[in-house]
Structure formats: C-alpha cells, structure tokens
Design an enzyme around this catalytic site. Structure first.
Site, PDB file in Angstrom:
ATOM      1  CB  THR A 150      37.181 105.129   2.388  1.00  0.00           C
ATOM      2  OG1 THR A 150      38.374 104.413   2.666  1.00  0.00           O
ATOM      3  CG2 THR A 150      37.032 106.248   3.389  1.00  0.00           C
ATOM      4  CB  SER A 157      39.294  99.066  -3.518  1.00  0.00           C
ATOM      5  OG  SER A 157      40.439  99.773  -3.119  1.00  0.00           O
ATOM      6  CB  THR A 168      40.542 105.906  -3.159  1.00  0.00           C
ATOM      7  OG1 THR A 168      41.049 105.742  -1.835  1.00  0.00           O
ATOM      8  CG2 THR A 168      39.280 106.741  -3.136  1.00  0.00           C
ATOM      9  CG  ASP A 169      43.675 101.817  -0.718  1.00  0.00           C
ATOM     10  OD1 ASP A 169      43.790 103.055  -0.681  1.00  0.00           O
ATOM     11  OD2 ASP A 169      43.767 101.100   0.293  1.00  0.00           O
TER      12      ASP A 169
HETATM   13  N1  GLU Z   1      41.440 104.907   1.274  1.00  0.00           N
HETATM   14  C1  GLU Z   1      40.849 103.742   0.722  1.00  0.00           C
HETATM   15  C2  GLU Z   1      39.456 104.092   0.210  1.00  0.00           C
HETATM   16  O1  GLU Z   1      39.276 105.125  -0.168  1.00  0.00           O
HETATM   17  C3  GLU Z   1      40.941 102.590   1.630  1.00  0.00           C
HETATM   18  C4  GLU Z   1      40.086 101.408   1.402  1.00  0.00           C
HETATM   19  C5  GLU Z   1      39.790 100.932   0.024  1.00  0.00           C
HETATM   20  O2  GLU Z   1      40.480 101.255  -0.956  1.00  0.00           O
HETATM   21  O3  GLU Z   1      38.825 100.189  -0.090  1.00  0.00           O
HETATM   22  O4  GLU Z   1      38.475 103.463   0.115  1.00  0.00           O
END
Ligand code: GLU
Length: 330
Positions: free
Chosen positions: A18, A62, A94-95
């Site tokens: 993200t 991710s 963050t995932d």
């Molecule tokens: N909320 C996640 C992020 O912070 C979604 C996408 C991911 O993990 O790449 O990036």
C-alpha cells in the site's frame, strides 16, 4: 569532506504494498506502482539525515511475495550490510509484514539494523502514513541502539520485534501490536527511545532446499479430517495447526495428528491471536497433553503463521531436528 559525504548511508529496498500504491486508471483500485525513488520524493527531509541508496526490488502486494523472492531480498540486504551501510530499510505491504520480518530475522546474521515498514493508507488517501513510517524507519535504522536487534518492524511510531508483532486490525491506522510483549521502543519527536535491552540472537543458515512445503490448517468447530488426511500424500513435509484455545483439536483431528507426526513435524499453535499454548493442563483427547504424547510440539507464544515460517526455514537448512529447541525458547 563535504557535510553530505559525512552523513551515514542507508539502503532502502522497496517491495511494493500500500505504501507504494496508487490509482492508475479512474474507477480502479490502487495497485503497487511507485518506485523507491518516487517514495523518496515524498520525503525531502531525509536528505538532511542520511545518504540514501534506493532500489525497487519488487512491486507486489505483500500477499504475493514468495520465500524464494525473500531469499533474494535477504541476499540484497546482506550485500548492503557488507558494503558498510548504517542500516537497511525495506518497504512492503502490511498484510504479510509480520511473516516477512520474522523470516528475515531468522536469517539475519549482522549487527546492522534491518527495518521493515509499510503503510495502512495509500499515498492518494488523506492522512497517508507511508512518508511518516518511512521517515521513522530511517530514524530507527540510523540509531546506534538499533544495532544487534535483528529485523524490526517500525510502524505508527512504534518499534516491534519481528517475533512478536502482528497485524491485529484489517484497516485501522494502529493495526500492529505485540500483544503481551509490547513494542521494543517508540519514536518520540523523531527520537528513537528503546524500552527494552536487545536480546541475545542466533541466526539460521540460508536454506539450501527451496522446494519443500509446510501446511498450515486451522481447527474449527465440527471440521472434517479430509484435508488433514491428505497432508502427507500431497507431499507436505511439515504441518502447523492453528488449534483451539491453548493448542487443542477435536478427537478426530487428534487421531490424524497421531498418524501425521510419524511422517513429519507437527506444531500445535493457538488460533486465538494472543497468549501461549499450554503444556500440562488439559488431559482430554485433542488436548495439549494428548497431542504431545502423539508427537506434536507446542508453539508457545509463536503464532501459527510464524511457526510455518520457522519450520520451512529449519527444513530448508536440514535442521528440523532443532525445532523443539527453537519452540521451547518461544
Ligand atoms: N493493507 C495492505 C498494505 O498495507 C494491503 C496490500 C499489501 O499487503 O501489499 O500494503
């Protein structure tokens, strides 16, 4: 020598997520598209703190990162450490931040800080947190007190140990916590303040085998045993079960655990999201005493996802016999 040349060197590797996402066509959702240079463009103040070398290693959500890609990321980070950078920062989604951080932490042999960060809001959203998190990550990477602490997650002005941190909320800004353990430190007005002393660390060799599989299954009410019965036949070499409560399963699953543990390591973790597995409290069939008698190992505080990472790494470097010792320390 000019002042700029005296600034410490920080290497930033961007993996996507993200923090790097934007809308590329009207009506479409955000997707990873910002390079490391574009991320840096939002933070001109970094120029006063450090000399930065930045590389876009991946542009992925991710969830799509693989262990093999992460080993390449590890080798890139090792090359930076060997060239003498003060610290390394990885930006990613963050995932899977907690799993990636733990994977790299297990394999990080240097004193050099390896800092992971991301964002809960994409750059196009009001109050996007990516620039603040990246700035904080660089500040932590620069701090001498960050040396020898392995891989750390820096997000929302908190510094978390890779082993304890988890994404505990799907969309909230304060999505990350290290339940029971608390953060290792905080950023206060841009200053890095550790709350805990560094712990002695021991890293694992880089896995030589990369083709093995470790399954992760979650126990649920009245679940059948079909998938469990197939685990060995499908070629998996390790099994993690996110069990009920303190690491429990049904009687039917317990029977399967007894059989599977003849073939491969089985780890019993907790699906609750907080707290440790039990060792010597429950005597029913499917309880932790029964499962240990049947050959399963209990995860302690290590969450099911990180148990899978640990087992994959140990099998990959031919050290699965060490699993009990690693888990006992968790
Ligand atoms: N909320 C996640 C992020 O912070 C979604 C996408 C991911 O993990 O790449 O990036």
């Amino acid at each position: 020598m000019s002042e700029v040349l005296q600034l410490p060197l920080i290497a930033i590797g961007a993996l996507g997520g993200t923090v790097s996402m934007q809308v590329n066509a009207p009506g479409e959702g955000v997707t990873p598209s910002l390079s490391s240079e574009a991320l840096l463009a939002s933070l001109p103040q970094l120029e006063d703190l450090a000399r930065i070398t930045a590389q876009t290693l991946h542009l992925l959500p991710s969830a799509s990162l693989t262990f093999i890609q992460l080993i390449d990321v590890l080798q890139w980070a090792k090359a930076q450490a060997e060239q003498g950078v003060q610290g390394i920062v990885l930006t990613q989604g963050t995932d899977t931040l907690e799993e990636v951080a733990y994977f790299l932490d297990l394999l990080w042999p240097y004193q050099t800080p390896l800092i992971l960060t991301g964002a809960m809001r994409s750059p196009n959203q009001a109050g996007a947190d990516g620039p603040a998190n990246l700035l904080a990550a660089v500040q932590v990477a620069l701090a001498d007190e960050s040396q020898g602490r392995g891989a750390l997650v820096v997000i929302n002005d908190q510094i978390h140990a890779a082993e304890h941190v988890r994404k505990a909320d799907s969309l909230a800004m304060a999505a990350f916590s290290s339940t029971h353990f608390g953060p290792e430190g905080l950023l206060v007005e841009g200053r890095v303040r550790y709350l805990k002393a560094p712990k002695p660390r021991c890293s694992l060799p880089v896995p030589e085998r990369l083709d093995h599989r470790v399954a992760l299954l979650e126990a649920s009410l009245a679940a059948d045993t079909l998938l469990l019965e197939e685990v060995a036949g499908l070629g998996y070499e390790g099994l993690v079960i996110a069990g009920f409560g303190a690491g429990h399963v049904s009687q039917q699953w317990a029977r399967c655990v007894g059989q599977i543990s003849h073939w491969m390591p089985v780890i019993m973790a907790s699906r609750t999201g907080a707290g440790a597995t039990a060792l010597r409290s429950y005597g029913f069939i499917g309880g932790e005493m029964d499962l240990q008698r049947k050959g399963a190992l209990m995860a302690g505080f290590l969450c099911p996802r990180k148990c899978r990472v640990l087992l994959w790494v140990l099998i990959g470097c031919g050290m699965e016999g060490e699993l009990g010792r690693w888990l006992a320390a968790r």
